[in-house]
Design an enzyme around this catalytic site. Structure first.
Site, PDB file in Angstrom:
ATOM      1  N   GLY A   1      15.415  -9.208  -8.177  1.00 36.68           N
ATOM      2  CA  GLY A   1      14.072  -8.980  -7.637  1.00 36.68           C
ATOM      3  C   GLY A   1      13.062  -8.819  -8.764  1.00 36.68           C
ATOM      4  CG  LEU A   2       8.738  -8.555  -7.921  1.00 37.26           C
ATOM      5  CD1 LEU A   2       7.710  -7.802  -7.089  1.00 37.26           C
ATOM      6  CD2 LEU A   2       8.048  -9.576  -8.819  1.00 37.26           C
TER       7      LEU A   2
ATOM      8  CG  HIS B   1       5.925   1.128   6.733  1.00 36.94           C
ATOM      9  ND1 HIS B   1       4.982   0.836   7.699  1.00 36.94           N
ATOM     10  CD2 HIS B   1       5.409   0.689   5.557  1.00 36.94           C
ATOM     11  CE1 HIS B   1       3.946   0.237   7.114  1.00 36.94           C
ATOM     12  NE2 HIS B   1       4.182   0.137   5.823  1.00 36.94           N
TER      13      HIS B   1
ATOM     14  NE  ARG C   1      -0.798   2.012   9.280  1.00 43.36           N
ATOM     15  CZ  ARG C   1      -0.205   2.752   8.347  1.00 43.36           C
ATOM     16  NH1 ARG C   1      -0.633   3.970   8.098  1.00 43.36           N
ATOM     17  NH2 ARG C   1       0.816   2.275   7.662  1.00 43.36           N
TER      18      ARG C   1
ATOM     19  CB  VAL D   1       5.031  -4.672  -5.443  1.00 46.87           C
ATOM     20  CG1 VAL D   1       5.972  -5.426  -4.574  1.00 46.87           C
ATOM     21  CG2 VAL D   1       3.795  -4.246  -4.733  1.00 46.87           C
TER      22      VAL D   1
END
Lengths: 659, 247
Positions: free
Chosen positions: A14-15, A257, A273, A411
């Site tokens: 992943g990142l 979440h 939101r 992230v």
């Protein structure tokens, strides 16, 4: 058994993993990335709404800087975070985004002139400055004072991951896809690589490395209702735990979440939101302002999720054939906005719910989303217990999120952590400590152990189903270790998990298919997931306070007096039925912001005497520094720049600053 | 909002799957049918997981995000390539046939090695921003500006999830192993549009100026018809062909 040698082994594509790999490679070290799936399919790609970085370009972000980002993150963490790490993070996030910009991420940009925005259900017109035109724009997110979430429509993670992966390809970094790390090879407190299973052929092989980095993301799949991808089973954290030496930090800190679509649990971004969307109940009444007068829908995720469940429990949930839920209303944002800035959300609604969010309400209910805890490391990403082991991103607990992560900080963290931990590993490989003295006999020993484990599972003589045990674990976690926790229910979870652990030693495989055999995969993973689940449940049972996302109905106050402590879990005896818990103290006297009220949520907490002492100290230091700039003031209170690699220490330029 | 409950008989789905395990020398490709009672809001992800858990644990398939975002689960669904995770069974007839995507290496049953193919494509086409001095560029100073509209156009092309549906739907790709397909050509147009990439049309010609590239396209439009992200693939290929023809 084939043995592959490299300088740096990164487990996870992943990142965080890929950025760490790029960093180490640029310093001249050979790097191999292992990934369960093709790297571009990693769960980083599912991040939607944005990446927090205090660029301060658009109007809603004006005046933003590292100090405010730091403050928001510490408050968000409910003072569970390591404040030095948060400082390092807030300082490096603008650099991370600027690097990604140069590499090709098409961030949305500020458009000069008038814009219609939606705030508190009302339309307003704002005017963006000429000077900001074309710089990276940002949107509002929960728990922040500024519009700080930089975004690429609502496919931010996808755009970031593709750019990162392409950069890794450009740097010629091999990614060995469909490879699962099964065990860390270690001796005398030194990690020297991993035993790895090829998920296409079932073959076991060994990777020997000076530095091994776990970047495998979270472990949301121990819950039944989760936004996480199906690969987020926490195997990186689990193999660290199974060394019996490395520690896992704050495993009970689990984020829910607010807006998983109901009932599938697929995420729709907080950007809904942030951009002005509202939460409604069965009567289509906007209820969040009743609970959170100031921040309403944009309090932190732990607070909003709790309020939603509270509201459902009070009988205001909408009924459906799958159970109760609430509504997310983004109709007021208008078609144009949804079609350009929330297009993934629109697709998800269309395909999974058969609705158009431009005209219809979205059924939502909180779902497990993020693991704040993970492999405990220091601020450089090194395991304090196992030399040569590193961790970055969601799999790590270095610990910048404490007990609640802010939206958009994950992230950002992946890339920042990758930038820092890549350097740490390169430093380590360059140092004398990095030299590896390993016998192939040791490697073979670890390989044989995995081989025995696998053949043992195929031959237990038992009758349990791996899939069934997985389901029971997930039900237990969602049912008993969720948003509202209670001693009795947690005790029940611990007991149930223990019985599942026992049963998992008696799995019967129905299939002996050649190759990786998906049933065998499920079997060895469920055994490991049960250990992680136990760390969560048992850690939650022991933590007799409420902090951030960890809410104990029987201990509703945050208790700084007794719980300014980070939970550390180890599993030294592989036959034990519980982890060993230990605690490390968070020293208030070193904090830049001593514990206080977060600005949202309950105001009710038990204070630590050090809080007043430290506040007094801070006040008197600052009093003597009137006129000094913010950097000097900050440096005096809690220096952190020396902790960063030298090339990441420079100040960040913003609009209006001198170059 | 009271609803009057109406008892409906759940459908029995007949899911026929093309099975083969290349790891097993005894395995012969074959069609196997599973029967499954349909549930509310059932996707092929839910259906296939159910079959694996309750009927045949050896069944191989790939799901990651199960939300239509990661591109792992491309397969042939009743003859058309698509993402299984977001295909609702209620939109399909009782008899469903599933097969692995063609043109990719078979791992087993419905699992194919798109990752290896896509990595090869990326290496061949150098799908990254080519810019001098990237490593030395300051990350402390203000980022370079970009027109907001251009950033949006770039994202439009970057929404590709490399699922492989366009390759499975492509006539040329079935005949030419080296054809880089719409997925590759689209990425070239993405970097061509990006001012940060300093490559010229002549450079791009070296990458796609032959029958394995843009001149291999027969304009059958299967790629655009089947793209789960509705990318404007045919337009991009036509645009690229014109640019390359004039190099």
């Amino acid at each position: 058994m084939q043995i592959i040698y490299t300088d740096v082994l990164v487990i996870g594509g992943g990142l965080a993993g890929q950025r760490a790999a790029i960093g180490a490679k640029r310093r001249g070290h050979d790097v191999i990335v292992l990934s369960l799936v093709p790297a571009k399919r990693s769960h980083s790609s599912a991040a939607q709404g944005g990446m927090q970085a205090s660029l301060g370009n658009c109007l809603g972000a004006a005046g933003d800087n590292e100090d405010i980002h730091f403050t928001d993150t510490v408050r968000g963490s409910d003072w569970g975070a390591d404040q030095e790490v948060v400082r390092m993070f807030a300082h490096t996030a603008p650099k991370a985004i600027r690097e990604l910009t140069a590499w090709g991420v098409p961030w949305n940009r500020v458009q000069r002139g008038d814009h219609e925005i939606t705030v508190n259900g009302e339309k307003q017109t704002v005017t963006e400055a000429d000077a900001a035109h074309g710089l990276i724009t940002s949107r509002n997110f929960g728990g922040t004072q500024k519009w700080r979430a930089c975004y690429v429509s609502d496919g931010t993670g996808h755009a970031m991951l593709y750019t990162m992966s392409n950069q890794a390809i450009a740097e010629n970094i091999p990614v060995h896809e469909r490879m699962e790390a099964m065990a860390l090879i270690h001796e005398d407190g030194r990690c020297c690589g991993a035993i790895v299973r090829n998920l296409m052929t079932g073959e076991l092989l060994a990777y020997v490395a000076k530095a091994t980095c776990i970047a495998t993301g979270g472990f949301g799949r121990i819950y039944r209702v989760s936004t996480n991808a199906v690969i987020n089973e926490g195997m990186g954290a689990a193999i660290a735990l199974e060394t019996g030496i490395a520690t896992l930090g704050n495993m009970e800190a689990i984020q829910f979440h607010p807006t998983g679509i109901f009932p599938a649990g697929i995420l729709v971004t907080e950007g809904c939101r942030g951009d002005g969307g509202l939460l409604l109940d069965a009567q289509e009444h906007r209820f969040m302002p009743d609970y959170e007068a100031e921040k309403a829908e944009l309090a932190s995720r732990d607070v909003v999720s709790r309020r939603m469940e509270e509201h459902i429990a009070a009988g205001h949930g909408a009924q459906s054939r799958f159970g109760e839920h609430l509504w997310l209303d983004i109709r007021l944002l208008g078609k144009q906005h949804i079609n350009t800035n929330l297009r993934e959300v629109k697709e998800i609604c269309q395909y999974f719910l058969g609705i158009d969010p431009v005209t219809q309400l979205i059924p939502v209910r909180p779902a497990q989303h993020y693991s704040m805890g993970g492999v405990r490391t220091n601020h450089r990403g090194e395991s304090p217990q196992l030399r040569g082991l590193f961790s970055a991103g969601e799999s790590a607990c270095w610990d910048m999120h404490g007990f609640n992560r802010l939206g958009g900080n994950s992230v950002a963290e992946t890339v920042v952590a990758g930038m820092i931990v890549g350097e740490t590993m390169a430093d380590f490989c360059d140092s004398t400590a990095g030299a590896l003295n390993i016998s192939t006999a040791l490697v073979e020993k670890f390989g044989r152990r995995q081989q025995q484990l696998l053949s043992g599972i195929s031959d237990t003589g038992g009758s349990e189903s791996a899939f069934e045990l997985l389901k029971l674990m997930q039900e237990t976690m969602t049912g008993n270790v969720g948003i509202f926790r209670h001693g009795e229910r947690l005790q029940e979870a611990v007991t149930t998990l223990q019985s599942l652990q026992q049963r998992s030693q008696h799995i019967r495989l129905r299939s002996s298919a050649a190759g990786a055999n998906p049933e065998l995969v499920a079997a060895y993973r469920v055994q490991r997931m049960l250990k992680l689940a136990q760390c969560v449940a048992y850690g939650a049972l022991q933590r007799t306070e409420s902090r951030g996302a960890h809410f104990r109905a029987d201990y509703p106050q945050r208790n700084d007096l007794e719980w300014m402590r980070r939970t550390l879990a180890t599993w030294p005896d592989k036959n034990a039925m519980l982890p060993t818990l230990d605690y490390e103290t968070l020293n208030i006297m070193n904090m830049e912001i001593p514990p206080g009220w977060r600005g949202y949520g309950a105001k009710d907490y038990i204070e630590h005497p050090d809080t007043a002492r430290r506040q007094q100290q801070i006040d008197s230091v600052l009093q003597g520094m009137e006129g000094a700039n913010r950097h000097t003031q900050q440096e005096t209170l809690m220096p952190f720049k020396h902790l960063l690699p030298p090339h990441l220490r420079g100040n960040n330029q913003r609009l209006g600053d001198e170059q | 909002m009271k609803q009057i409950p109406v008892k409906q008989l759940a459908r029995t789905l007949h899911i026929q799957i093309l099975r083969h395990n290349p790891c097993d020398p005894q395995s012969e490709p074959r069609l196997q049918t599973f029967e499954l009672e349909e549930a509310d809001a059932m996707t092929l992800f839910i259906a296939l997981s159910d079959i694996r858990e309750n009927q045949d644990p050896s069944l191989q398939f790939d799901f990651v995000c199960r939300a239509g975002i990661c591109g792992s689960c491309g397969m042939i669904i009743n003859g058309r390539p698509g993402l299984a995770c977001r295909t609702l069974t209620k939109d399909l007839p009782d008899r469903i046939t599933l097969a692995p995507l063609p043109a990719f290496e078979l791992i087993g049953d419905l699992s194919v090695n798109t990752g290896k193919w896509m990595r090869g494509m990326s290496e061949q086409l150098e799908t990254w921003v080519h810019s001098q001095g990237l490593e030395q560029a300051s990350i402390d100073t203000l980022e370079a500006t970009m027109e907001p509209e251009l950033a949006e156009q770039l994202y439009e092309l970057e929404r590709c999830i490399e699922c492989g549906c366009c390759i499975a739907a492509c006539g040329t790709a079935q005949m030419r192993e080296d054809f880089i397909g719409a997925v590759g050509l689209n990425q070239i147009t993405r970097f061509q549009l990006d001012p940060r990439d300093q490559r010229s049309d002549a450079d791009y010609y070296q990458l796609v100026g032959d029958d394995s590239g843009v001149f291999g396209c027969m304009t059958l439009l299967g790629c655009e018809d089947m793209c789960p992200k509705q990318l404007p693939l045919a337009t991009q290929i036509a645009f690229l062909r014109r640019r390359m023809a004039s190099v």
